[in-house]
Scaffold this motif. Sequence first.
Motif, short mmCIF file in Angstrom:
data_model
loop_
_atom_site.label_atom_id
_atom_site.label_comp_id
_atom_site.label_asym_id
_atom_site.label_seq_id
_atom_site.Cartn_x
_atom_site.Cartn_y
_atom_site.Cartn_z
N GLU A 1 -37.14 -34.86 11.17
CA GLU A 1 -36.97 -34.85 9.72
C GLU A 1 -37.61 -36.13 9.20
N VAL A 2 -38.37 -36.01 8.13
CA VAL A 2 -38.99 -37.19 7.53
C VAL A 2 -37.95 -37.87 6.65
N ILE A 3 -37.72 -39.15 6.90
CA ILE A 3 -36.75 -39.93 6.13
C ILE A 3 -37.44 -40.59 4.94
N SER A 4 -38.57 -41.25 5.20
CA SER A 4 -39.28 -41.93 4.11
C SER A 4 -40.71 -42.27 4.53
N HIS A 5 -41.54 -42.45 3.52
CA HIS A 5 -42.91 -42.92 3.75
C HIS A 5 -42.82 -44.40 4.11
N PHE A 6 -43.61 -44.83 5.07
CA PHE A 6 -43.61 -46.24 5.45
C PHE A 6 -44.91 -46.94 5.08
N TYR A 7 -46.05 -46.32 5.37
CA TYR A 7 -47.33 -47.00 5.15
C TYR A 7 -48.47 -45.99 5.14
N THR A 8 -49.47 -46.26 4.29
CA THR A 8 -50.73 -45.53 4.30
C THR A 8 -51.85 -46.56 4.40
N THR A 9 -52.83 -46.28 5.23
CA THR A 9 -53.95 -47.20 5.43
C THR A 9 -54.52 -47.66 4.09
N ASP A 10 -54.66 -48.97 3.95
CA ASP A 10 -55.23 -49.51 2.71
C ASP A 10 -56.42 -50.43 2.99
N PHE A 11 -57.07 -50.22 4.13
CA PHE A 11 -58.28 -50.96 4.46
C PHE A 11 -59.19 -50.03 5.26
N PHE A 12 -60.47 -50.34 5.30
CA PHE A 12 -61.43 -49.50 6.02
C PHE A 12 -61.30 -49.68 7.52
N ILE A 13 -61.30 -48.56 8.21
CA ILE A 13 -61.36 -48.60 9.67
C ILE A 13 -62.12 -47.37 10.15
N GLN A 14 -63.07 -47.61 11.03
CA GLN A 14 -63.84 -46.51 11.60
C GLN A 14 -63.15 -46.04 12.88
N SER A 15 -63.21 -44.75 13.13
CA SER A 15 -62.62 -44.18 14.33
C SER A 15 -63.20 -44.83 15.58
N ALA A 16 -62.37 -44.96 16.59
CA ALA A 16 -62.83 -45.47 17.88
C ALA A 16 -63.58 -44.40 18.66
N PHE A 17 -63.53 -43.15 18.18
CA PHE A 17 -64.09 -42.04 18.93
C PHE A 17 -65.31 -41.38 18.28
N ASN A 18 -65.52 -41.62 16.97
CA ASN A 18 -66.67 -41.03 16.28
C ASN A 18 -66.99 -41.85 15.02
N ASP A 19 -67.85 -41.32 14.15
CA ASP A 19 -68.27 -42.07 12.97
C ASP A 19 -67.40 -41.84 11.74
N SER A 20 -66.26 -41.22 11.89
CA SER A 20 -65.42 -40.94 10.73
C SER A 20 -64.60 -42.17 10.31
N GLN A 21 -64.20 -42.16 9.05
CA GLN A 21 -63.29 -43.18 8.53
C GLN A 21 -61.87 -42.67 8.71
N ILE A 22 -61.01 -43.52 9.26
CA ILE A 22 -59.62 -43.15 9.53
C ILE A 22 -58.74 -43.47 8.32
N ILE A 23 -57.93 -42.51 7.95
CA ILE A 23 -56.85 -42.72 6.98
C ILE A 23 -55.59 -42.27 7.68
N SER A 24 -54.66 -43.19 7.87
CA SER A 24 -53.43 -42.88 8.60
C SER A 24 -52.22 -43.04 7.69
N VAL A 25 -51.28 -42.12 7.82
CA VAL A 25 -50.05 -42.15 7.04
C VAL A 25 -48.89 -42.20 8.03
N TYR A 26 -47.96 -43.11 7.79
CA TYR A 26 -46.83 -43.33 8.69
C TYR A 26 -45.52 -43.04 7.95
N TYR A 27 -44.65 -42.31 8.63
CA TYR A 27 -43.34 -41.98 8.08
C TYR A 27 -42.25 -42.43 9.04
N ILE A 28 -41.14 -42.87 8.48
CA ILE A 28 -39.93 -43.07 9.27
C ILE A 28 -39.35 -41.68 9.49
#
Length: 146
Positions: free
Chosen positions: A62-89
């Motif tokens: 069960e999702v309790i709350s949003h914790f963090y969403t990426t707010d800086f540029f990061i390129q994938s370690a596996f390809n040329d895509s830009q990573i946007i990650s969302v973290y939930y408690i």
Amino acid sequence: MYNFNVRVYGLLINDNDEILISDEQEYGMRFTKFPGGGLEYGEGLIDGLKREFVEECNAEVEVISHFYTTDFFIQSAFNDSQIISVYYIVKNISELNLNIKTKVFDFDGEGDVLQAFRWVKLSELDPEEITFPIDRHVAKLLITQL
């Protein structure tokens, strides 16, 4: 044209103030991260996170709350895509039936894709032991905010 890679992760903290960590081996490399993964086309963030927990941990959350969403540029370690990650408690709503390990990369069996889980005390969480930059940033935030 540049592609975006949207990823969603769950921060599962138990009653002993320990967080669930995933050690994995894939693409010829080993890495330590939080449980979760890539969003599939047509999926919402929360549905994707719930799917990832069922796939990886065989557990419903069960999702309790949003914790963090990426707010800086990061390129994938596996390809040329830009990573946007969302973290939930998250909180597990079904029992975790995982073979919990105490050592890093303590995999059962052999193969190209391996995964093992550990509980790490929040008071002992070392961001430098987390592989990817966004996860490392989230580990630092966890230490200061929880």
